[in-house]
Design an enzyme around this catalytic site. Structure first.
Site, PDB file in Angstrom:
ATOM      1  N   LYS A 288       0.842  -1.201   0.000  1.00 50.48           N
ATOM      2  CA  LYS A 288       0.000   0.000   0.000  1.00 50.48           C
ATOM      3  C   LYS A 288       0.872   1.244   0.000  1.00 50.48           C
ATOM      4  O   LYS A 288       2.027   1.191   0.411  1.00 50.48           O
ATOM      5  CB  LYS A 288      -0.864   0.021   1.275  1.00 50.48           C
ATOM      6  CG  LYS A 288      -1.988  -0.999   1.291  1.00 50.48           C
ATOM      7  CD  LYS A 288      -2.822  -0.826   2.561  1.00 50.48           C
ATOM      8  CE  LYS A 288      -3.954  -1.833   2.621  1.00 50.48           C
ATOM      9  NZ  LYS A 288      -4.945  -1.674   1.554  1.00 50.48           N
ATOM     10  N   ARG A 362     -10.576 -11.400   1.253  1.00 55.68           N
ATOM     11  CA  ARG A 362     -11.419 -12.413   0.608  1.00 55.68           C
ATOM     12  C   ARG A 362     -10.734 -13.777   0.603  1.00 55.68           C
ATOM     13  O   ARG A 362     -11.406 -14.813   0.590  1.00 55.68           O
ATOM     14  CB  ARG A 362     -11.756 -11.951  -0.816  1.00 55.68           C
ATOM     15  CG  ARG A 362     -10.535 -11.636  -1.654  1.00 55.68           C
ATOM     16  CD  ARG A 362     -10.819 -10.724  -2.836  1.00 55.68           C
ATOM     17  NE  ARG A 362     -10.985  -9.318  -2.434  1.00 55.68           N
ATOM     18  CZ  ARG A 362     -11.274  -8.326  -3.262  1.00 55.68           C
ATOM     19  NH1 ARG A 362     -11.427  -8.552  -4.550  1.00 55.68           N
ATOM     20  NH2 ARG A 362     -11.401  -7.099  -2.809  1.00 55.68           N
TER      21      ARG A 362
HETATM   22  N1  BES Z   1      -8.219  -3.756   4.098  1.00 57.01           N
HETATM   23  C1  BES Z   1      -8.377  -3.277   2.765  1.00 57.01           C
HETATM   24  C2  BES Z   1      -9.679  -2.504   2.548  1.00 57.01           C
HETATM   25  C3  BES Z   1      -9.847  -1.223   3.325  1.00 57.01           C
HETATM   26  C4  BES Z   1      -9.609  -0.002   2.702  1.00 57.01           C
HETATM   27  C5  BES Z   1     -10.287  -1.223   4.637  1.00 57.01           C
HETATM   28  C6  BES Z   1      -9.794   1.173   3.403  1.00 57.01           C
HETATM   29  C7  BES Z   1     -10.465  -0.045   5.335  1.00 57.01           C
HETATM   30  C8  BES Z   1     -10.215   1.151   4.717  1.00 57.01           C
HETATM   31  C9  BES Z   1      -8.365  -4.461   1.782  1.00 57.01           C
HETATM   32  O1  BES Z   1      -7.576  -5.526   2.163  1.00 57.01           O
HETATM   33  C10 BES Z   1      -7.816  -3.963   0.464  1.00 57.01           C
HETATM   34  O2  BES Z   1      -6.687  -3.606   0.452  1.00 57.01           O
HETATM   35  N2  BES Z   1      -8.666  -3.965  -0.568  1.00 57.01           N
HETATM   36  C11 BES Z   1      -8.276  -3.537  -1.863  1.00 57.01           C
HETATM   37  C12 BES Z   1      -8.628  -4.620  -2.854  1.00 57.01           C
HETATM   38  C13 BES Z   1      -8.087  -4.377  -4.225  1.00 57.01           C
HETATM   39  C14 BES Z   1      -6.594  -4.569  -4.241  1.00 57.01           C
HETATM   40  C15 BES Z   1      -8.763  -5.344  -5.189  1.00 57.01           C
HETATM   41  C16 BES Z   1      -9.020  -2.251  -2.189  1.00 57.01           C
HETATM   42  O3  BES Z   1     -10.225  -2.179  -1.921  1.00 57.01           O
HETATM   43  O4  BES Z   1      -8.390  -1.335  -2.670  1.00 57.01           O
HETATM   44 MN    MN Z   2      -5.574  -5.372   1.587  1.00 62.86          MN
END
Ligand code: BES
Ligand code: MN
Ligand code: ZN
Length: 510
Positions: A288, A362
């Protein structure tokens, strides 16, 4: 020797205390305290004992309210000082009657927030003048107050810590209210506090095994509870390649925590609650960006809400069978981590090509929901997760994203949200969302082209849910962590999902 005993005691007590505000109920007694809270509705009249308070001030209270020109909407507060014989009278607006369960919580929260923190004095809330159909209304007010009076300050120096406040809720049915609060709602508050503590703790302190140990401590002496913890060896036996894969980049091994609660008189099929427990989400090799990454310490909010709900339901001895399944892993980049392009084999046998190691929630849910279904044959399955940024952008703080396969169930869940105070809004699951996760080399892949992200995440989880099982998917990425206070929670984690799932269990929806 003494040192050793002292050390053990410290561990014992520090691990399992959830400091809660001191809430008591009494009959109406205006002499009990000079820190008073009174409610006023949109008719702008002081009713019940609030009108007695007004009389004691020779009508000065109502005059002050009128002169202040305050709009009396739900949760608005105004404090008046020096209205003899009271030091302080806080007036809390209740808006239009009759008040619902969640509105009662809101006014309780608003009331306590208007009073001084660390008050050595006892705060008295007069509740005998409310219009509501809700039974034990004063207990729900107390619950709202207790929810708001949460402080996560264990890492602050001693004199910067906030003592929980002392609160007396005055009403005409104080005995009944005490029974309802002590026997029921206080447990719900405890569950919410547990969930908030878990999500607020730094990732350094809460890794999979640490989560397990905290929860085990809290369930120590609760009846009809069995806790089972799967470690790497058992996960390998079950071929949980997705959970193992996500966890393999961290020095902290993954865990699967299972809390079984058998409270029903029969051995009816349980409701299964499955919560995402990523103790820290760096994104893994698909790292990230750094802005705001610290907030990913709360990527276990779904897991925390499941643990909190289990604690609430089991502590009050609800007659229901329930199982909480909590996959726990830390998503780290390292030489051992999974890579984009890797293929993982799940417990179900379905293989998943990894498009992004940041779509890890997921993956761990895939193995957890399969395990929950195979082992427990539940009557219904709810999974809850901080799953997608897409849900944050679509729904923000107001609604959790809801996906089901059945419109009637969706409507039930929306009603449940309104009753519990935790609202949900439906997002679609379309055949195209499944087409989007087709992989050229594996059975599916873990993300699609991007849009619609929340539905794609749900489609991946849906791949692991039996077609005929009532299924509720909750994406709480936007709702759990708050940047500003709300009536029933200070900013930070609000323990979203404990009230919702508890209400679901209360109504025994299947
Ligand atoms: N934990 C994150 C989602 C999240 C984002 C939670 C902001 C709380 C606040 C999740 O694991 C994630 O990183 N999701 C990605 C998925 C993508 C790479 C397909 C997302 O939503 O950007
Ligand atoms: Mn994630
Ligand atoms: Zn995540």
């Amino acid at each position: 020797m003494n040192k050793i005993i002292g050390f053990c005691l410290t561990i014992l007590f520090s691990a399992s205390t959830l400091a809660m505000p001191d809430v008591k109920f009494s009959d109406v007694d205006l002499k009990q305290s000079n820190q008073l809270v009174v409610f006023i509705d949109s008719t702008e009249e002081l009713k019940g004992s609030a009108s007695t308070v007004n009389k004691h001030t020779n009508g000065q209270l109502l005059a002050a309210i009128k002169a202040s020109n305050a709009t009396i909407k739900l949760g608005s507060t105004k404090t008046f000082y020096g209205l003899t014989p009271y030091n302080q009278v806080t007036v809390v607006g209740t808006g239009k009657s009759p008040l619902t369960q969640s509105q009662l919580q809101d006014i309780g929260g608003a009331a306590i927030a208007a009073m001084p923190a660390n008050g050595k004095t006892v705060i008295s809330i007069l509740t005998d003048n409310l219009t509501t159909q809700v039974t034990d209304a004063e207990s729900w007010i107390a619950m709202g107050a207790a929810m708001r009076d949460y402080h996560f300050d264990k890492y602050k120096k001693a004199d910067a810590k906030t003592e929980p406040r002392k609160l007396v809720v005055q009403s005409n049915e104080s005995q009944k209210a005490t029974a309802k609060y002590q026997g029921d709602l206080a447990h719900l508050v405890k569950g919410i506090y547990l969930a908030r503590d878990m999500a607020s703790e730094p990732g350094k302190s809460i890794y999979p095994q640490a989560f397990v140990e905290r929860v085990e401590d809290l369930f120590d002496d609760i009846k009809n509870v069995d806790i089972d913890v799967l470690k790497v060896k058992q996960m390998k036996k079950y071929k949980m390649g997705a959970l193992l894969g996500v966890g393999q980049g961290s020095i902290h091994d993954p865990r699967m925590l299972v809390i079984e609660y058998n409270g029903a008189d029969d051995d009816s099929a349980p409701i299964a609650l499955v919560g995402k427990g990523i103790t820290f989400d760096t994104g893994g090799i698909s790292l990230k960006k750094n802005t705001g990454m610290w907030a990913m310490k709360s990527d276990l909010s779904g897991a925390a809400a499941v643990a909190g709900t289990m604690l609430a339901v089991a502590s009050r001895g609800e007659k229901v069978n329930l199982v909480g399944v909590i996959p726990l892993a830390e998503n780290m980049p390292s030489q051992d981590a999974i890579r984009p392009g890797d293929v993982l084999t799940t417990m179900q046998g379905t293989t998943i090509e990894i498009m992004s190691t940041d779509a890890e929630g997921r993956l761990i849910l895939a193995d957890a929901v399969r395990y929950a279904q195979d082992k427990y044959k539940p009557s219904m399955l709810v999974n809850i997760a901080t799953l997608t940024g897409s849900a944050v952008r679509a729904l923000s703080d107001e609604y959790a994203g809801l996906v089901t396969r059945d419109w009637a169930l969706t409507q039930k869940m929306m009603d449940l949200g309104e009753i519990s105070g935790e609202s949900v809004w439906p997002l679609p699951l379309h055949p195209n969302h499944f087409t989007q996760i087709e992989s050229p080399i594996a059975d599916i892949k873990n993300s699609g082209a991007g849009n619609p992200g929340a539905s794609i995440g749900a489609a991946v989880v849906a791949t692991f849910i039996d077609k005929d099982l009532p299924w509720v998917h909750l994406d709480i990425a936007g709702v759990d962590w708050l940047e500003t206070d709300i009536n029933v929670a200070p900013k930070g984690s609000q323990g979203w999902g404990v009230r919702f799932m508890d209400q679901l269990v209360r109504e025994n929806i299947k």
